[in-house]
Design a protein around this motif. Sequence first.
Motif, PDB file in Angstrom:
ATOM      1  N   LEU A  20      44.403  24.425 -11.614  1.00  0.00           N
ATOM      2  CA  LEU A  20      45.029  23.161 -11.204  1.00  0.00           C
ATOM      3  C   LEU A  20      44.374  22.610  -9.942  1.00  0.00           C
ATOM      4  O   LEU A  20      44.149  21.406  -9.818  1.00  0.00           O
ATOM      5  N   ILE A  23      41.087  21.069 -11.011  1.00  0.00           N
ATOM      6  CA  ILE A  23      41.294  19.791 -11.716  1.00  0.00           C
ATOM      7  C   ILE A  23      41.609  18.683 -10.713  1.00  0.00           C
ATOM      8  O   ILE A  23      41.022  17.597 -10.756  1.00  0.00           O
ATOM      9  N   LYS A  24      42.520  18.971  -9.789  1.00  0.00           N
ATOM     10  CA  LYS A  24      42.903  17.966  -8.784  1.00  0.00           C
ATOM     11  C   LYS A  24      41.722  17.616  -7.875  1.00  0.00           C
ATOM     12  O   LYS A  24      41.510  16.459  -7.521  1.00  0.00           O
ATOM     13  N   SER A  53      48.380  16.277 -13.227  1.00  0.00           N
ATOM     14  CA  SER A  53      48.058  17.519 -12.513  1.00  0.00           C
ATOM     15  C   SER A  53      49.020  17.740 -11.349  1.00  0.00           C
ATOM     16  O   SER A  53      49.471  18.860 -11.112  1.00  0.00           O
ATOM     17  N   THR A  57      51.602  20.793 -10.903  1.00  0.00           N
ATOM     18  CA  THR A  57      51.569  21.595  -9.672  1.00  0.00           C
ATOM     19  C   THR A  57      52.982  21.799  -9.128  1.00  0.00           C
ATOM     20  O   THR A  57      53.341  22.893  -8.693  1.00  0.00           O
TER      21      THR A  57
END
Length: 230
Positions: A20, A23-24, A53, A57
């Motif tokens: 994550l 991705i962010k 995302s 999270t």
Amino acid sequence: LDKMKTEFVSLASHQLRSPLTAIKGYTSMLLEGDYGNLDPKVKETVEKVLESSNNLTLVVEDLLNVSKIEQGGMKYEMVKFDFGELVSKTAEELSVTAEKKGLKFSYNIDSRHNYYIKGDKEKLRQIIINLIDNSIKYTKEGDIIVNLDSQNGKIFLSIKDTGAGVSKEEKDNLFKKFSRGQGSKLNASGSGLGLYLVKEIAEAHKGRVWVESEGVGKGSTFFVELAEVA
């Protein structure tokens, strides 16, 4: 079995954190133009990826915190700080999300009072984020009003919205694990753990949290009460 389940949830949540974060990080770099200018349609899609995302999270963080509570490992760093300043900063940050959705957002902190408390700043910030974020998610149109006041040694935070509302039957269960009210029909991305965590964190600070609503479709007001310190 319950212990194994908690340990599995904790492990799985930790494993989800790394991808994550990647991705962010990469989507943020794309949006900031690190790889050149994006076509408007591509940019819109990447923004949706980043938003999803961020939502995921929050779910992962909720799962991790619930695991810590169940394992007795939730630690609190208790320090004296200005809760009013924390509310102001957090509300300011979240106002952008509300305004993007076309909602009227306002916050009022009565400057005649001091709002010093002894608590865990980051955990209490989670309470503010969870409640305001819920109001934004479950309000299609209208207003969100954040108020902070102090009376008789108690600090009262309220978040009022014109959203989905809460039925009498839902009120008793709303702060339980995985409980989701009428608002879940408007937004399916939540974990059903946010309000449970709000309650647990408030009670760990010897405070309380509750909701008032005239019914489904009539909006809600969530309240947090905390002890003020001199």
